[in-house]
Design an enzyme around this catalytic site. Structure first.
Site, PDB file in Angstrom:
ATOM      1  CG  ASP A 145      -5.433 121.642 -19.846  1.00  0.00           C
ATOM      2  OD1 ASP A 145      -4.717 121.477 -20.853  1.00  0.00           O
ATOM      3  OD2 ASP A 145      -6.423 120.931 -19.596  1.00  0.00           O
ATOM      4  CG  ASP A 321      -2.971 119.620 -23.801  1.00  0.00           C
ATOM      5  OD1 ASP A 321      -2.961 120.370 -22.815  1.00  0.00           O
ATOM      6  OD2 ASP A 321      -3.611 118.551 -23.839  1.00  0.00           O
TER       7      ASP A 321
END
Length: 440
Positions: A145, A321
């Site tokens: 992430d 992201d």
């Protein structure tokens, strides 16, 4: 009593009656009077005329479950973004460092973290890989992430890979003062702050700080991974401690960058390359874009378009992201984008963030970062038809909702088309190279 003939007729009618879809709150484009039917399930192997899809028919129907949950997570994940990004000047700027291609020599191949893709129908949900924690070591899996900055793993995971524990025995890491808690919309994890040796693909940090999670909501229990590896900057970490990647750089164990390759609807083949960039996963040159902030991996997004004929000007901070599936932009930007596609509309039966467009349109959605245009693959933008028999498809660019008018979240939908290199050195930059996924 019904005869077999009457019963067969009723069953046939039940399979073919169209159910009118409720009228949307807003229509976009020119074809505002078009009526769309959502048909009852079609008999097996009966593919409606006009369907053009490489996917099996059942997989061509959009399922809003994951996206609705992700929207809630995104709103929670970025609720403090305005504070971290305050004072940023939004304008194009030159990248001072030269355009260079960093090969992947054999000596660095041990730095590659293989990732497993987790997908449902035609939607890639998340990517995770193995991390080894503690002494004696336990092997766990973590989602990769770049939109957060904490590492967290379960404190006790008897079903996880690696060392197994006897009933009643728990994992004990070196304790630090403080509790660890992270909210992701309706989901949350909590535990204590700990530190211990952490290693990934032969790279290790002896005293890495992380969250040792003792409670995890049901939403996370359904995920295939055990924890999460945050790769953004220390400034947004809940623990206020350097990330695993930052510690590797500080200890000079890798070059100050990492690269990500994400596959499309495949379990194997994705990878995270620490301190390297894998040329075998690209088919073109790298375009570098400077960072706006060393908090999120945030860059200047100054345009969005449906095709090359017209670009809608924007002035947004775009966070790259890998922990998010889709692309989220302010409501007004989403409205302007879909207004360029005749027949597009909001799909209120799924929620206020969703839009549909006629599946037949051959469009080339693109995002502009720092005056450079990057086109999305339509396989990732098209999330599937709104229902059986519908000629409308759900678009992969969503309205962000309550996070303001200056933030965009650019998820895996984009990274699948563009091999992405995150360069930590000096002021920071992100490099985009056309992925080998663009060959198909």
């Amino acid at each position: 009593m019904l005869s077999l003939i009457h019963l067969s007729f009723l069953l046939f009618v039940g399979q073919t009656i169209g159910i009118p879809r409720g009228s949307p709150d807003n229509d976009f484009g020119q074809d505002q009077n078009r009526s769309t039917l959502v048909l009852a399930p079609t008999p097996l192997r009966a593919i409606p005329r006009g369907f053009k899809t490489p996917l099996p028919f059942d997989e061509d129907i959009f399922d809003p479950t994951h996206v609705s949950n992700e929207i809630t997570r995104v709103l929670s994940k970025y609720e403090g973004a305005a504070d971290h990004l305050a004072g940023i000047t939004l304008s194009t700027s030159a990248v001072l460092t030269p355009n260079v291609s960093i090969p992947l020599p054999d000596v660095l191949r041990s730095n590659v973290m293989p990732l497993t893709g987790h997908f449902n129908r035609n939607l890639d949900l998340l990517y995770f890989g193995e991390v080894r924690v503690g002494t004696p070591v336990q092997s766990l899996t973590v989602q990769v992430d770049t939109g957060s900055a904490d590492l967290w793993v379960p404190a006790n995971c008897p079903k996880c890979a690696g060392k197994q524990f006897k009933p009643g025995q728990s994992r004990t890491y070196q304790r630090r003062e403080g509790t660890f808690e992270e909210y992701y919309g309706r989901g949350h994890v909590s535990g204590t702050i700990a530190s211990d040796i952490v290693s990934i693909s032969g790279l290790y940090v002896e005293d890495q700080v992380f969250g040792a999670v003792t409670e995890k909501s049901e939403e996370f229990s359904r995920d295939p991974n055990n924890g999460l590896l945050g790769l953004a900057f220390k400034d947004i970490a809940r623990t206020d401690q350097p990330t695993f990647f930052e510690n590797l750089v500080e200890k000079k164990r890798i070059l100050p960058l990492f690269s990500v390759h994400l596959t499309r609807r495949q379990k194997d083949g994705s990878e995270l390359c620490f301190g390297c960039s894998d040329e075998t996963k690209t088919i073109g040159d790298t375009v570098w874009v400077p960072l706006l902030s060393r908090s999120y991996w945030a860059i200047f997004m100054n345009g969005i378009s449906v095709n090359e004929s017209r670009t809608i000007d924007t002035s947004l901070v775009a966070a790259i992201d890998t922990g998010t599936s889709l692309i989220y932009v302010p409501d007004s930007v989403a409205d302007d984008f879909y207004a360029q596609i005749p027949g597009s509309r909001k799909v209120t039966q799924f929620g206020p963030n969703f839009y549909s467009y006629p599946c037949a349109w051959d469009i080339a959605p693109s995002l502009t970062f720092n005056d450079h245009r990057f086109t999305l693959d339509l396989k990732d933008f098209n999330l599937g038809r709104t229902g059986y028999g519908s000629q409308d498809c759900v678009g992969g660019i969503m309205a962000l909702g309550d996070l303001g008018d200056k933030l965009a979240i650019i998820g895996a939908e984009f990274v699948k088309s563009w091999y992405t290199t995150f360069d930590y050195a000096e002021t920071g930059r992100i490099g985009f190279s056309p992925s080998i996924n663009q060959r198909g």
